[in-house]
Design an enzyme around this catalytic site. Structure first.
Site, PDB file in Angstrom:
ATOM      1  N   ARG A 141      30.876  69.173 -19.436  1.00 54.72           N
ATOM      2  CA  ARG A 141      31.279  70.583 -19.548  1.00 54.72           C
ATOM      3  C   ARG A 141      32.633  70.703 -18.851  1.00 54.72           C
ATOM      4  NH1 ARG A 141      26.255  74.430 -18.142  1.00 54.72           N
ATOM      5  NH2 ARG A 141      27.751  76.051 -18.684  1.00 54.72           N
ATOM      6  N   PRO A 142      33.708  70.496 -19.603  1.00 56.17           N
ATOM      7  CA  PRO A 142      35.041  70.454 -18.996  1.00 56.17           C
ATOM      8  C   PRO A 142      35.496  71.817 -18.472  1.00 56.17           C
ATOM      9  CG  PRO A 142      35.197  70.372 -21.394  1.00 56.17           C
ATOM     10  CD  PRO A 142      33.738  70.320 -21.058  1.00 56.17           C
ATOM     11  N   VAL A 143      36.496  71.787 -17.574  1.00 62.87           N
ATOM     12  CA  VAL A 143      37.075  73.044 -17.074  1.00 62.87           C
ATOM     13  C   VAL A 143      38.593  73.058 -17.306  1.00 62.87           C
ATOM     14  CG1 VAL A 143      35.295  73.608 -15.382  1.00 62.87           C
ATOM     15  CG2 VAL A 143      37.165  72.110 -14.709  1.00 62.87           C
ATOM     16  N   LYS A 175      22.037  87.606 -15.120  1.00 64.32           N
ATOM     17  CA  LYS A 175      22.502  86.563 -14.198  1.00 64.32           C
ATOM     18  C   LYS A 175      23.984  86.256 -14.425  1.00 64.32           C
ATOM     19  CE  LYS A 175      21.671  82.120 -15.304  1.00 64.32           C
ATOM     20  NZ  LYS A 175      22.831  81.202 -15.314  1.00 64.32           N
ATOM     21  N   ASN A 176      24.349  86.010 -15.679  1.00 65.49           N
ATOM     22  CA  ASN A 176      25.713  85.550 -15.931  1.00 65.49           C
ATOM     23  C   ASN A 176      26.755  86.650 -15.733  1.00 65.49           C
ATOM     24  OD1 ASN A 176      24.769  83.026 -16.384  1.00 65.49           O
ATOM     25  ND2 ASN A 176      24.974  83.085 -18.619  1.00 65.49           N
ATOM     26  N   ASP A 183      22.221  79.837 -25.369  1.00 65.31           N
ATOM     27  CA  ASP A 183      21.195  79.985 -24.330  1.00 65.31           C
ATOM     28  C   ASP A 183      19.833  80.417 -24.895  1.00 65.31           C
ATOM     29  OD1 ASP A 183      22.981  79.178 -22.426  1.00 65.31           O
ATOM     30  OD2 ASP A 183      23.369  81.158 -21.599  1.00 65.31           O
ATOM     31  N   LEU A 223      40.359  74.353 -19.591  1.00 65.84           N
ATOM     32  CA  LEU A 223      40.935  75.643 -20.001  1.00 65.84           C
ATOM     33  C   LEU A 223      41.142  76.570 -18.808  1.00 65.84           C
ATOM     34  CD1 LEU A 223      38.781  76.231 -23.212  1.00 65.84           C
ATOM     35  CD2 LEU A 223      41.135  75.429 -23.128  1.00 65.84           C
ATOM     36  N   ARG A 277      27.559  75.423 -11.512  1.00 73.80           N
ATOM     37  CA  ARG A 277      28.910  75.302 -12.042  1.00 73.80           C
ATOM     38  C   ARG A 277      29.693  76.616 -11.943  1.00 73.80           C
ATOM     39  NH1 ARG A 277      30.041  71.402 -15.353  1.00 73.80           N
ATOM     40  NH2 ARG A 277      31.419  72.853 -16.418  1.00 73.80           N
ATOM     41  N   CYS A 286      26.655  68.257 -16.830  1.00 73.40           N
ATOM     42  CA  CYS A 286      25.363  68.874 -16.519  1.00 73.40           C
ATOM     43  C   CYS A 286      24.300  68.163 -17.324  1.00 73.40           C
ATOM     44  CB  CYS A 286      25.390  70.372 -16.729  1.00 73.40           C
ATOM     45  SG  CYS A 286      25.175  70.851 -18.409  1.00 73.40           S
ATOM     46  N   ARG A 333      16.283  79.566 -11.347  1.00 74.28           N
ATOM     47  CA  ARG A 333      17.728  79.799 -11.373  1.00 74.28           C
ATOM     48  C   ARG A 333      18.056  81.037 -12.216  1.00 74.28           C
ATOM     49  NH1 ARG A 333      21.519  74.884 -12.647  1.00 74.28           N
ATOM     50  NH2 ARG A 333      22.890  76.645 -12.276  1.00 74.28           N
TER      51      ARG A 333
HETATM   52  C1  UD1 Z   1      28.685  80.297 -19.942  1.00 74.16           C
HETATM   53  C2  UD1 Z   1      27.292  80.629 -19.474  1.00 74.16           C
HETATM   54  C3  UD1 Z   1      26.273  79.678 -20.106  1.00 74.16           C
HETATM   55  C4  UD1 Z   1      26.422  79.677 -21.614  1.00 74.16           C
HETATM   56  C5  UD1 Z   1      27.860  79.421 -22.024  1.00 74.16           C
HETATM   57  C6  UD1 Z   1      28.087  79.556 -23.521  1.00 74.16           C
HETATM   58  C7  UD1 Z   1      27.699  81.505 -17.258  1.00 74.16           C
HETATM   59  C8  UD1 Z   1      27.562  81.311 -15.789  1.00 74.16           C
HETATM   60  N1  UD1 Z   1      27.255  80.510 -18.031  1.00 74.16           N
HETATM   61  O1  UD1 Z   1      28.980  78.975 -19.477  1.00 74.16           O
HETATM   62  O2  UD1 Z   1      24.976  80.121 -19.740  1.00 74.16           O
HETATM   63  O3  UD1 Z   1      25.607  78.647 -22.169  1.00 74.16           O
HETATM   64  O4  UD1 Z   1      28.726  80.366 -21.366  1.00 74.16           O
HETATM   65  O5  UD1 Z   1      27.746  80.829 -23.948  1.00 74.16           O
HETATM   66  O6  UD1 Z   1      28.124  82.546 -17.716  1.00 74.16           O
HETATM   67  N2  UD1 Z   1      35.023  74.410 -22.770  1.00 74.16           N
HETATM   68  C9  UD1 Z   1      36.094  73.540 -22.763  1.00 74.16           C
HETATM   69  N3  UD1 Z   1      36.969  73.590 -21.708  1.00 74.16           N
HETATM   70  C10 UD1 Z   1      36.828  74.477 -20.681  1.00 74.16           C
HETATM   71  C11 UD1 Z   1      35.731  75.371 -20.696  1.00 74.16           C
HETATM   72  C12 UD1 Z   1      34.843  75.309 -21.766  1.00 74.16           C
HETATM   73  O7  UD1 Z   1      36.260  72.725 -23.672  1.00 74.16           O
HETATM   74  O8  UD1 Z   1      37.665  74.494 -19.777  1.00 74.16           O
HETATM   75  C13 UD1 Z   1      34.054  74.365 -23.907  1.00 74.16           C
HETATM   76  C14 UD1 Z   1      32.656  73.983 -23.455  1.00 74.16           C
HETATM   77  O9  UD1 Z   1      32.500  72.573 -23.392  1.00 74.16           O
HETATM   78  C15 UD1 Z   1      31.812  74.619 -24.537  1.00 74.16           C
HETATM   79  C16 UD1 Z   1      32.587  75.897 -24.883  1.00 74.16           C
HETATM   80  O10 UD1 Z   1      33.897  75.689 -24.369  1.00 74.16           O
HETATM   81  O11 UD1 Z   1      31.747  73.801 -25.687  1.00 74.16           O
HETATM   82  C17 UD1 Z   1      32.016  77.158 -24.293  1.00 74.16           C
HETATM   83  O12 UD1 Z   1      31.795  76.985 -22.903  1.00 74.16           O
HETATM   84  P1  UD1 Z   1      31.978  78.189 -21.883  1.00 74.16           P
HETATM   85  O13 UD1 Z   1      31.965  79.467 -22.640  1.00 74.16           O
HETATM   86  O14 UD1 Z   1      33.149  77.911 -21.006  1.00 74.16           O
HETATM   87  O15 UD1 Z   1      30.669  78.079 -21.004  1.00 74.16           O
HETATM   88  P2  UD1 Z   1      30.484  78.464 -19.486  1.00 74.16           P
HETATM   89  O16 UD1 Z   1      31.408  79.564 -19.098  1.00 74.16           O
HETATM   90  O17 UD1 Z   1      30.501  77.215 -18.662  1.00 74.16           O
END
Ligand code: UD1
Length: 419
Positions: free
Chosen positions: A117-119, A18-19, A303, A121, A88, A112, A395
């Site tokens: 779950r910030p973005v 999926k991912n 996961d 970065l 997301r 969530c 999902r």
């Molecule tokens: C992806 C996976 C999700 C998995 C996660 C961690 C997909 C669609 N989803 O989610 O199933 O649980 O990887 O392996 O592929 N973070 C920040 N700022 C940001 C982005 C992330 O601080 O801008 C932090 C998050 O809060 C978290 C860590 O980075 O603590 C890892 O998150 P991230 O790898 O970004 O997860 P996703 O890509 O959302």
């Protein structure tokens, strides 16, 4: 609805990841033309991504596991809240849109079920490449001329931010270096797909990623890697509820992607046999308590944390399960306790005292992997377990109840659930 205690045995085939698919699909925004993505799982999240990209002008056909995408025309550069709130990963359109079209309007994903779950970065990375980004009214508005290569050092290794920046940098002018890039197999798959499309990426599968931007890309076809989390879930199901002396063979998976999980399964006492694309597991006579701490790849995946906790609920002794990726990802704990588990959580650390038996009850799914953990616990529990809100499962698990039935489980979907 699960009647527990049927020993699992036999073989199960794993679907595409999926991912990985969720990253490959938006990458088609980067070049006009037709794409074939084989081994794409038929899941609600894939449908959500298809509908989002369709709203931007792309065409989709999904038959069996082959996804055909017509990306000849992109007419809209927006990901509205209605789509992003459902999933997301919709944010993956941001990088490709700003790189190829110079503008994008993407709803900011909220929190969530298990916390923030910030973005940041994603946004900082794209700003480094020269995009002007404002966050206003719940939306990310991005504008840019041609992006320019830059050095990006992520404070935290993020799968999503790596994907977004990688998809933008492939069309930037000059060289981009991504330090502390996520090395999850799904990101390696995305990099390989982009290379097939004509991108120049060095260091694929490692760190740093060095991307030499090109003027244009072209369509390509790709076979999606197997879903390592689905495979891990079936392995844990077999360890927990497998028939003594029998084996469960998890087929069409990549054992290399699963070593963090399979090592832990060896530690609990399971007998493991590995092939090129299968893993066979024989459950242990008694489950040994084994600690896990989640971390970035190639560590133990967050996961798989909820599923591991279901296994430890029936272990002999006490284990510690620590989540260092998502500190609040413990929504499954009160539900596992309803089935008889003995678990306490302090901050991001769960202490699981193994019990002799779990007993069926009604429990509530809160998110995808939490639902999987409740199903696994139900398979091992005495009596009947009803898992409510199973739409979360759809999902990310393709026909999970059919695959479990194939292994001998007594599980059925009861119609009529609203969401
Ligand atoms: C992806 C996976 C999700 C998995 C996660 C961690 C997909 C669609 N989803 O989610 O199933 O649980 O990887 O392996 O592929 N973070 C920040 N700022 C940001 C982005 C992330 O601080 O801008 C932090 C998050 O809060 C978290 C860590 O980075 O603590 C890892 O998150 P991230 O790898 O970004 O997860 P996703 O890509 O959302």
């Amino acid at each position: 609805m699960i009647r527990g205690g049927r020993g699992l045995r036999g073989a199960v085939q794993i679907s595409g990841a999926k991912n990985a698919s969720l990253a490959l699909m938006p990458a088609t925004l980067l070049a006009p033309g037709s794409y074939t993505l084989s081994n794409t799982p038929n899941l609600r999240d894939i449908q959500t991504m298809s509908r989002l990209l369709e709203s931007m002008g792309l065409g989709f056909g999904h038959a069996d596991s082959t996804l055909k995408i017509d990306a000849s025309h992109v007419t809209k550069f927006e990901a509205p809240y209605e789509h992003v709130k459902k999933m997301r990963a919709s944010i993956y359109v941001l990088g490709p849109l700003v790189a190829r079209y110079g503008h994008a309007l993407v709803s900011l994903p909220g929190g969530c079920a298990w916390g923030p779950r910030p973005v940041n970065l994603h946004i900082e990375g794209l700003r480094k490449l020269g995009a002007e980004i404002d966050v206003e009214g719940g939306y990310i508005r991005a504008k840019a001329g041609r992006l320019k290569g830059a050095r990006i050092v992520f404070d935290v290794s993020s799968v999503g931010a790596t994907g977004n920046v990688m998809m933008a940098a492939v069309l930037a002018k000059g060289t981009t270096v991504i330090d502390n890039a996520a090395m999850e197999p799904e990101m390696t798959a995305l990099a390989q797909f982009l290379v097939k499309m004509g991108a120049k990426i060095d260091g694929v599968g490692g760190n740093p990623l060095v991307i030499e931007g090109v003027d244009a890309l072209h369509p390509a076809d790709m076979t999606t890697i197997p879903d390592r989390i689905e495979a891990g879930t079936f392995l844990v199901a077999a360890a927990l509820a497998g028939e003594r002396g029998a084996t469960v063979r998890v087929e069409r998976c990549n054992p290399d992607h699963l070593s963090a999980v399979t090592t832990k399964l060896e530690d609990i006492g399971a007998q493991m046999t590995y092939g090129a694309d299968f893993i066979e597991i024989q459950p242990p006579p008694a489950i040994r308590a084994v600690n896990v701490t989640t971390s970035i790849y190639s560590g133990f995946p967050t996961d798989m944390q909820a599923q591991w906790m279901a296994l430890m609920a029936l272990a002999q002794g006490t284990s510690i399960v620590t989540d260092t990726i998502y500190f609040d990802r413990f929504m499954h704990v009160p539900e596992l306790i309803r089935l008889g588990a003995n678990i306490t959580v302090k901050e991001n650390i769960a202490t699981v005292i193994g019990v002799k038996k779990l007993t069926g009850a009604k429990v509530m799914s809160t998110d995808l992997r939490a639902s999987a953990s409740l199903i696994l616990a139900g398979l091992a529990a005495e009596g009947t377990t009803e898992v409510l809100r199973v739409y979360h499962l759809d999902r990310g698990y393709e026909s999970i109840e059919k695959k479990l039935q194939g292994l001998g489980a007594d599980i059925r979907r009861v119609a009529g659930e609203e969401f």
